[in-house]
Design a protein around this motif. Sequence first.
Motif: not given
Length: 148
Positions: A88, A54, A66-67, A91, A69, A135, A64
Amino acid sequence: MTAAPGPPAFPRAPSGASLLRRVAVPAGVLAAVVGAFGYVATVDPNEPGHYPVCPMLRFAGIYCPGCGGLRSAHAFAHGDLAAAFGANALAVVGYGIFAVLWTVWLVREVRGRPLRIALRPVHWWTIGAVLLIFTVVRNLPFGSALAP
């Protein structure tokens, strides 16, 4: 005064189209998602070198939204919901939302009705706020449980 036109519906076949033609797009979307999860299930993101790092984590040291994910999708595909949630949580919530929306989409297509999802600006702001809060919290010491 006339109402503003709503957002366009998902691509769909004409109302007189056969059932097979109406469900082709939802089935194609599901096939693509299953294929993506199948790939991530096969190629382990926990082993370095398989996926890019990332950029936010690499350059700023910040997780972030999405980290984790991919690790979450890998664990989810292997049926390990606790590990998926730990990698996550947002997610996993997204997987659930996708499943519900896809099911509603398919049912409406089978019945010959269009699916319309009309998100107002307040909805977009709420989604942005949730992403921002997630976040910030996952990068603070007390939110370390949300970090991948």
